[in-house]
Motif scaffolding. Structure first.
Motif, PDB file in Angstrom:
ATOM      1  N   UNK A   1       1.193   3.483  10.138  1.00  0.00           N
ATOM      2  CA  UNK A   1       2.300   4.205   9.516  1.00  0.00           C
ATOM      3  C   UNK A   1       3.355   3.242   8.980  1.00  0.00           C
ATOM      4  N   UNK A   2       2.999   2.380   8.013  1.00  0.00           N
ATOM      5  CA  UNK A   2       3.987   1.455   7.453  1.00  0.00           C
ATOM      6  C   UNK A   2       5.052   2.213   6.681  1.00  0.00           C
ATOM      7  N   UNK A   3       6.298   1.776   6.797  1.00  0.00           N
ATOM      8  CA  UNK A   3       7.406   2.487   6.181  1.00  0.00           C
ATOM      9  C   UNK A   3       8.009   1.752   4.985  1.00  0.00           C
ATOM     10  N   UNK A   4       8.146   0.435   5.078  1.00  0.00           N
ATOM     11  CA  UNK A   4       8.787  -0.298   3.992  1.00  0.00           C
ATOM     12  C   UNK A   4       7.805  -0.492   2.828  1.00  0.00           C
ATOM     13  N   UNK A   5       8.261  -0.340   1.582  1.00  0.00           N
ATOM     14  CA  UNK A   5       7.357  -0.529   0.443  1.00  0.00           C
ATOM     15  C   UNK A   5       6.680  -1.898   0.417  1.00  0.00           C
ATOM     16  N   UNK A   6       7.370  -2.931   0.905  1.00  0.00           N
ATOM     17  CA  UNK A   6       6.757  -4.264   0.936  1.00  0.00           C
ATOM     18  C   UNK A   6       5.600  -4.309   1.939  1.00  0.00           C
ATOM     19  N   UNK A   7       5.792  -3.722   3.105  1.00  0.00           N
ATOM     20  CA  UNK A   7       4.711  -3.667   4.093  1.00  0.00           C
ATOM     21  C   UNK A   7       3.504  -2.928   3.529  1.00  0.00           C
ATOM     22  N   UNK A   8       3.751  -1.815   2.864  1.00  0.00           N
ATOM     23  CA  UNK A   8       2.652  -1.062   2.254  1.00  0.00           C
ATOM     24  C   UNK A   8       1.923  -1.898   1.211  1.00  0.00           C
ATOM     25  N   UNK A   9       2.698  -2.668   0.438  1.00  0.00           N
ATOM     26  CA  UNK A   9       2.086  -3.531  -0.564  1.00  0.00           C
ATOM     27  C   UNK A   9       1.202  -4.601   0.051  1.00  0.00           C
ATOM     28  N   UNK A  10       1.658  -5.204   1.143  1.00  0.00           N
ATOM     29  CA  UNK A  10       0.844  -6.207   1.825  1.00  0.00           C
ATOM     30  C   UNK A  10      -0.470  -5.612   2.329  1.00  0.00           C
ATOM     31  N   UNK A  11      -0.395  -4.429   2.907  1.00  0.00           N
ATOM     32  CA  UNK A  11      -1.595  -3.798   3.454  1.00  0.00           C
ATOM     33  C   UNK A  11      -2.560  -3.380   2.350  1.00  0.00           C
ATOM     34  N   UNK A  12      -2.054  -3.050   1.163  1.00  0.00           N
ATOM     35  CA  UNK A  12      -2.934  -2.701   0.046  1.00  0.00           C
ATOM     36  C   UNK A  12      -3.727  -3.909  -0.452  1.00  0.00           C
ATOM     37  N   UNK A  13      -3.226  -5.109  -0.161  1.00  0.00           N
ATOM     38  CA  UNK A  13      -3.907  -6.330  -0.600  1.00  0.00           C
ATOM     39  C   UNK A  13      -5.083  -6.705   0.289  1.00  0.00           C
ATOM     40  N   UNK A  14      -5.247  -6.014   1.403  1.00  0.00           N
ATOM     41  CA  UNK A  14      -6.299  -6.353   2.369  1.00  0.00           C
ATOM     42  C   UNK A  14      -7.544  -5.517   2.083  1.00  0.00           C
ATOM     43  N   UNK A  15      -8.710  -6.164   1.885  1.00  0.00           N
ATOM     44  CA  UNK A  15      -9.936  -5.389   1.680  1.00  0.00           C
ATOM     45  C   UNK A  15     -10.352  -4.663   2.956  1.00  0.00           C
ATOM     46  N   UNK A  16     -10.651  -3.387   2.850  1.00  0.00           N
ATOM     47  CA  UNK A  16     -11.059  -2.581   3.991  1.00  0.00           C
ATOM     48  C   UNK A  16     -12.495  -2.113   3.793  1.00  0.00           C
ATOM     49  N   UNK A  17     -13.433  -2.539   4.658  1.00  0.00           N
ATOM     50  CA  UNK A  17     -14.825  -2.113   4.513  1.00  0.00           C
ATOM     51  C   UNK A  17     -14.944  -0.590   4.519  1.00  0.00           C
ATOM     52  N   UNK A  18     -15.689  -0.073   3.558  1.00  0.00           N
ATOM     53  CA  UNK A  18     -15.886   1.370   3.488  1.00  0.00           C
ATOM     54  C   UNK A  18     -14.860   2.084   2.627  1.00  0.00           C
ATOM     55  N   UNK A  19     -13.730   1.422   2.338  1.00  0.00           N
ATOM     56  CA  UNK A  19     -12.694   2.052   1.519  1.00  0.00           C
ATOM     57  C   UNK A  19     -12.570   1.393   0.147  1.00  0.00           C
ATOM     58  N   UNK A  20     -12.823   0.093   0.095  1.00  0.00           N
ATOM     59  CA  UNK A  20     -12.759  -0.630  -1.167  1.00  0.00           C
ATOM     60  C   UNK A  20     -14.159  -0.710  -1.758  1.00  0.00           C
ATOM     61  N   UNK A  21     -14.327  -0.185  -2.952  1.00  0.00           N
ATOM     62  CA  UNK A  21     -15.639  -0.197  -3.599  1.00  0.00           C
ATOM     63  C   UNK A  21     -15.928  -1.577  -4.168  1.00  0.00           C
ATOM     64  N   UNK A  22     -17.210  -1.885  -4.289  1.00  0.00           N
ATOM     65  CA  UNK A  22     -17.627  -3.164  -4.852  1.00  0.00           C
ATOM     66  C   UNK A  22     -17.064  -3.319  -6.273  1.00  0.00           C
ATOM     67  N   UNK A  23     -16.555  -4.495  -6.564  1.00  0.00           N
ATOM     68  CA  UNK A  23     -15.968  -4.856  -7.864  1.00  0.00           C
ATOM     69  C   UNK A  23     -14.652  -4.135  -8.157  1.00  0.00           C
ATOM     70  N   UNK A  24     -14.153  -3.363  -7.200  1.00  0.00           N
ATOM     71  CA  UNK A  24     -12.860  -2.721  -7.390  1.00  0.00           C
ATOM     72  C   UNK A  24     -11.756  -3.728  -7.089  1.00  0.00           C
ATOM     73  N   UNK A  25     -10.763  -3.879  -7.985  1.00  0.00           N
ATOM     74  CA  UNK A  25      -9.704  -4.879  -7.745  1.00  0.00           C
ATOM     75  C   UNK A  25      -8.864  -4.524  -6.520  1.00  0.00           C
ATOM     76  N   UNK A  26      -8.452  -5.562  -5.794  1.00  0.00           N
ATOM     77  CA  UNK A  26      -7.572  -5.350  -4.652  1.00  0.00           C
ATOM     78  C   UNK A  26      -6.157  -5.060  -5.126  1.00  0.00           C
ATOM     79  N   UNK A  27      -5.377  -4.487  -4.243  1.00  0.00           N
ATOM     80  CA  UNK A  27      -3.984  -4.251  -4.570  1.00  0.00           C
ATOM     81  C   UNK A  27      -3.214  -5.552  -4.698  1.00  0.00           C
ATOM     82  N   UNK A  28      -2.108  -5.530  -5.387  1.00  0.00           N
ATOM     83  CA  UNK A  28      -1.272  -6.715  -5.556  1.00  0.00           C
ATOM     84  C   UNK A  28       0.189  -6.296  -5.653  1.00  0.00           C
TER      85      UNK A  28
END
Length: 318
Positions: free
Chosen positions: A242-269
């Motif tokens: 349950x991240x609250x700060x927009x920066x924390x959410x941004x950091x977590x979007x940059x992490x590849x998660x098996x099963x959630x990130x599709x192959x060749x799909x760009x990571x968050x930044x």
């Protein structure tokens, strides 16, 4: 009983022009791993150096409270601080080649730590050094003790730094990216070693890392730093869920998660870079990179409590 390390409203300025740390508060309990995360330039390493009183000449630190085992560190003399450093408080530095003296062997540098603080014999100190080198995964430790830093690879030098920090069985270990130069297998060994020491000695650890995978595995609590401020702090499971700060959410979007990130799909930044903050800056330092920013973000930002142990610095409510 007081916490092992208490940092409340820490400020670090360089020459009155750059505010590297701005009101940061961090607490490390006995037996706890508290992780500091954030991009390069967010003030994580400066915070650690301020605790150890190893800041560069010209830097000024101040704090509402900066204490180790209830003892005030801001008023401690140089000799009093030297007695704590390497003994009750130890630090693993980020760059091992510049932290080891090239003119002395690994063994002489490691044994000096123990003999200075514990007054042991040279033989006992050498045995202790060899044992710790073996425990951090260095083969032929007796041979390595006689070598100079330039004769070791970057990974071996990093492991020497970790072993050196553990020579006096410190109560607090500050680890600044301690596994950066290590391969995945050795990294896991080091993390298991540190976890074992925590169980055996009640060791408290302030761990600085960019690797959120390590944070998820070893941290009890996480503080997210941005532009010198702790923008969010929470127990690890709660922060990831349950991240609250927009920066924390941004950091977590940059992490590849098996099963959630599709192959060749760009990571968050996160677009943009960490700003350079000077004295007198007001408002949210993240506002130029935030999707939710508006004119109110240029003014004083309130700190919200998402739960008893979870707080964040943002105008957006929980």
């Amino acid at each position: 009983m007081s916490a092992l390390l208490e940092v409340d409203q820490l400020e670090v300025n360089f020459g009155g022009r750059v505010s590297a740390v701005r009101g940061a508060s961090v607490t490390v309990e006995r037996g706890e791993t508290h992780c500091l995360v954030g991009e390069s330039g967010c003030g994580k390493s400066v915070t650690a150096l301020a605790v150890m009183n190893l800041l560069a000449r010209g830097a000024r630190r101040s704090a509402k409270r900066l204490a180790f085992e209830g003892q005030d560190l801001t008023g401690l003399s140089d000799s009093g601080m030297a007695h704590l450093r390497g003994n009750a408080m130890a630090m693993i530095f980020q760059e091992p080649m510049t932290s080891l003296n090239p003119a002395y062997t690994v063994g002489s540098q490691m044994t000096e730590v123990l003999r200075r603080h514990k007054k042991t014999t040279q033989r006992a100190a050498t045995d202790r050094a060899a044992d710790l080198l073996a425990r951090v995964g260095i083969t032929a430790p007796g041979l390595r003790l006689g070598q100079f830093p330039h004769q070791l690879s970057g990974g071996l030098r990093q492991r020497v730094m970790i072993a050196m920090a553990l020579m006096c069985d410190p109560k607090l270990l500050i680890a600044d990216e301690p596994t950066t130069a290590l391969d995945v297998t050795v990294q896991a060994q080091i993390l298991r070693l540190l976890a074992g020491l925590q169980r055996d000695l009640g060791l408290g650890m302030l761990l600085i890392t960019h690797d959120l995978g390590i944070v998820a595995r070893v941290a009890h609590r996480v503080s997210v730093m941005y532009a010198g401020e702790v923008v969010e702090s929470a127990p690890t499971a709660e922060l990831f869920a349950n991240p609250k700060h927009p920066y924390t959410r941004g950091l977590l979007r940059c992490v590849p998660v098996p099963g959630k990130i599709k192959r060749d799909e760009p990571l968050g930044s996160i677009p943009g870079t960490v700003p350079r903050i000077g004295p007198g800056f007001e408002g949210c330092a993240f506002r130029d990179r935030c999707d939710f920013a508006d004119v109110t973000c240029a003014h004083a930002i309130p700190r919200h409590a998402a739960s008893v142990a979870h707080d964040f610095l943002c105008r957006l409510p929980a």
